[in-house]
Scaffold this motif. Structure first.
Motif, PDB file in Angstrom:
ATOM      1  N   GLU A  53      15.290   5.279   4.579  1.00  0.00           N
ATOM      2  CA  GLU A  53      16.534   4.796   3.973  1.00  0.00           C
ATOM      3  C   GLU A  53      17.084   5.779   2.946  1.00  0.00           C
ATOM      4  O   GLU A  53      18.083   5.502   2.309  1.00  0.00           O
ATOM      5  N   GLY A  54      16.423   6.881   2.751  1.00  0.00           N
ATOM      6  CA  GLY A  54      16.845   7.857   1.751  1.00  0.00           C
ATOM      7  C   GLY A  54      15.834   8.979   1.699  1.00  0.00           C
ATOM      8  O   GLY A  54      15.156   9.267   2.688  1.00  0.00           O
ATOM      9  N   TYR A  55      15.688   9.585   0.513  1.00  0.00           N
ATOM     10  CA  TYR A  55      14.803  10.736   0.363  1.00  0.00           C
ATOM     11  C   TYR A  55      13.894  10.536  -0.848  1.00  0.00           C
ATOM     12  O   TYR A  55      14.342  10.133  -1.918  1.00  0.00           O
ATOM     13  N   GLY A  56      12.632  10.851  -0.688  1.00  0.00           N
ATOM     14  CA  GLY A  56      11.684  10.844  -1.791  1.00  0.00           C
ATOM     15  C   GLY A  56      11.498   9.473  -2.420  1.00  0.00           C
ATOM     16  O   GLY A  56      11.679   8.438  -1.773  1.00  0.00           O
ATOM     17  N   ALA A  57      11.137   9.483  -3.708  1.00  0.00           N
ATOM     18  CA  ALA A  57      10.833   8.230  -4.408  1.00  0.00           C
ATOM     19  C   ALA A  57      12.027   7.300  -4.441  1.00  0.00           C
ATOM     20  O   ALA A  57      11.880   6.090  -4.235  1.00  0.00           O
ATOM     21  N   LYS A  58      13.206   7.825  -4.684  1.00  0.00           N
ATOM     22  CA  LYS A  58      14.394   6.968  -4.736  1.00  0.00           C
ATOM     23  C   LYS A  58      14.639   6.288  -3.384  1.00  0.00           C
ATOM     24  O   LYS A  58      14.980   5.104  -3.336  1.00  0.00           O
ATOM     25  N   GLY A  59      14.451   7.005  -2.304  1.00  0.00           N
ATOM     26  CA  GLY A  59      14.576   6.412  -0.977  1.00  0.00           C
ATOM     27  C   GLY A  59      13.528   5.347  -0.749  1.00  0.00           C
ATOM     28  O   GLY A  59      13.822   4.262  -0.230  1.00  0.00           O
ATOM     29  N   ALA A  60      12.291   5.624  -1.144  1.00  0.00           N
ATOM     30  CA  ALA A  60      11.200   4.665  -0.958  1.00  0.00           C
ATOM     31  C   ALA A  60      11.452   3.384  -1.741  1.00  0.00           C
ATOM     32  O   ALA A  60      11.234   2.283  -1.228  1.00  0.00           O
ATOM     33  N   LEU A  61      11.923   3.536  -2.976  1.00  0.00           N
ATOM     34  CA  LEU A  61      12.144   2.360  -3.824  1.00  0.00           C
ATOM     35  C   LEU A  61      13.295   1.499  -3.315  1.00  0.00           C
ATOM     36  O   LEU A  61      13.341   0.300  -3.589  1.00  0.00           O
ATOM     37  N   ALA A  62      14.213   2.090  -2.558  1.00  0.00           N
ATOM     38  CA  ALA A  62      15.347   1.339  -2.000  1.00  0.00           C
ATOM     39  C   ALA A  62      15.034   0.765  -0.614  1.00  0.00           C
ATOM     40  O   ALA A  62      15.744  -0.118  -0.141  1.00  0.00           O
ATOM     41  N   ALA A 155       6.370   4.791  -9.832  1.00  0.00           N
ATOM     42  CA  ALA A 155       6.889   3.517  -9.316  1.00  0.00           C
ATOM     43  C   ALA A 155       6.760   3.461  -7.796  1.00  0.00           C
ATOM     44  O   ALA A 155       6.427   2.410  -7.226  1.00  0.00           O
ATOM     45  N   MET A 156       7.017   4.590  -7.136  1.00  0.00           N
ATOM     46  CA  MET A 156       6.881   4.648  -5.677  1.00  0.00           C
ATOM     47  C   MET A 156       5.439   4.354  -5.274  1.00  0.00           C
ATOM     48  O   MET A 156       5.187   3.506  -4.402  1.00  0.00           O
ATOM     49  N   TYR A 157       4.470   5.034  -5.896  1.00  0.00           N
ATOM     50  CA  TYR A 157       3.076   4.812  -5.529  1.00  0.00           C
ATOM     51  C   TYR A 157       2.619   3.402  -5.890  1.00  0.00           C
ATOM     52  O   TYR A 157       1.840   2.791  -5.155  1.00  0.00           O
ATOM     53  N   GLU A 158       3.095   2.873  -7.013  1.00  0.00           N
ATOM     54  CA  GLU A 158       2.755   1.484  -7.368  1.00  0.00           C
ATOM     55  C   GLU A 158       3.259   0.521  -6.294  1.00  0.00           C
ATOM     56  O   GLU A 158       2.554  -0.421  -5.923  1.00  0.00           O
ATOM     57  N   LEU A 159       4.474   0.752  -5.795  1.00  0.00           N
ATOM     58  CA  LEU A 159       5.012  -0.071  -4.716  1.00  0.00           C
ATOM     59  C   LEU A 159       4.143   0.053  -3.465  1.00  0.00           C
ATOM     60  O   LEU A 159       3.744  -0.952  -2.861  1.00  0.00           O
ATOM     61  N   PHE A 160       3.832   1.276  -3.069  1.00  0.00           N
ATOM     62  CA  PHE A 160       3.028   1.489  -1.872  1.00  0.00           C
ATOM     63  C   PHE A 160       1.677   0.775  -1.972  1.00  0.00           C
ATOM     64  O   PHE A 160       1.171   0.226  -0.998  1.00  0.00           O
ATOM     65  N   LEU A 161       1.076   0.797  -3.168  1.00  0.00           N
ATOM     66  CA  LEU A 161      -0.258   0.223  -3.356  1.00  0.00           C
ATOM     67  C   LEU A 161      -0.264  -1.298  -3.300  1.00  0.00           C
ATOM     68  O   LEU A 161      -1.337  -1.904  -3.278  1.00  0.00           O
ATOM     69  N   THR A 162       0.922  -1.931  -3.257  1.00  0.00           N
ATOM     70  CA  THR A 162       0.980  -3.388  -3.080  1.00  0.00           C
ATOM     71  C   THR A 162       0.836  -3.774  -1.605  1.00  0.00           C
ATOM     72  O   THR A 162       0.652  -4.950  -1.302  1.00  0.00           O
ATOM     73  N   TYR A 163       0.923  -2.806  -0.701  1.00  0.00           N
ATOM     74  CA  TYR A 163       0.819  -3.055   0.729  1.00  0.00           C
ATOM     75  C   TYR A 163      -0.648  -3.039   1.173  1.00  0.00           C
ATOM     76  O   TYR A 163      -1.503  -2.462   0.495  1.00  0.00           O
ATOM     77  N   ASP A 164      -0.903  -3.637   2.322  1.00  0.00           N
ATOM     78  CA  ASP A 164      -2.221  -3.577   2.936  1.00  0.00           C
ATOM     79  C   ASP A 164      -2.319  -2.230   3.654  1.00  0.00           C
ATOM     80  O   ASP A 164      -1.778  -2.063   4.752  1.00  0.00           O
ATOM     81  N   LEU A 165      -2.979  -1.285   3.029  1.00  0.00           N
ATOM     82  CA  LEU A 165      -3.018   0.098   3.516  1.00  0.00           C
ATOM     83  C   LEU A 165      -4.378   0.433   4.096  1.00  0.00           C
ATOM     84  O   LEU A 165      -5.403  -0.072   3.622  1.00  0.00           O
TER      85      LEU A 165
END
Length: 195
Positions: A53-62, A155-165
């Motif tokens: 949906e975008g690029y890098g952390a900003k894309g990931a957070l959106a 913030a990007m990595y914190e978001l990712f770590l909420t997933y079942d990885l």
């Protein structure tokens, strides 16, 4: 689960120990802070799909529909972006700490991600960050840019770590978040010094 190895093992020699310092801190070698299973359970077709949906952390957070491959791609993009921006700052202002130290750390972060890509048989992305790099006007702005970049990265990595990885992905994202925590402290010290 296949055999685990750390970057010290000979199975994959792409990750040297991390040297991270700030101008106020002596050089220290960071411990190896992740393990990679070289024969993990394969990713599902859904996990391998890519729809950015975008690029890098900003894309990931959106992005509201993250797959494992999306997360890996956003992470690689953001690490390439940080590496490129800090190189551009050194090119403009000369060799400056903490940028020179953190450039090396970003290379290590990319090597960690490359380990995961290799473990899953995925092609490691090329660096396409050049079109996203903005060079600050002065060193204070550069340090403030570094602070914001690391805040977004964390913030990007914190978001990712909420997933079942998968364990490989969890281990590497956790290690990269820890590195970004250290980078944020270094840039914040730089901002405080320059204000």
């Amino acid at each position: 689960m296949g055999p685990l190895y750390t970057s010290k093992d000979t199975a994959l020699e792409t990750t040297p120990p991390v040297q991270e310092t700030t101008s106020q801190e002596p050089a220290t070698t960071q411990p190896i802070d992740h393990n990679v299973d070289i024969d993990p359970a394969p990713l599902t077709d859904t996990d391998k799909s890519l729809s950015l949906e975008g690029y890098g952390a900003k894309g990931a957070l959106a992005d509201k529909n993250l797959t494992i491959n999306d997360m890996l791609m956003y992470a690689v993009q953001d690490e390439y972006l940080a590496h490129g921006e800090y190189l551009a700052i050194v090119d403009k202002f000369g060799s400056q700490k903490p940028y020179t130290n953190i450039i090396s750390a970003e290379e290590t972060h990319l090597a960690y991600l490359k380990e995961v890509y290799l473990a899953y048989g995925l092609d490691f992305p090329a660096d396409e960050s050049a079109g996203h790099i903005v060079v600050p006007a002065n060193l204070l702005e550069a340090a403030e840019t570094g602070v914001q970049a690391e805040i977004d990265n964390i913030a990007m990595y914190e978001l990712f770590l909420t997933y079942d990885l998968p364990e490989n992905v969890f281990e590497v994202f956790s290690a990269l978040k820890s590195g970004s925590d250290r980078h944020l402290r270094a840039f914040q010290k730089q901002v405080d010094r320059l204000k």
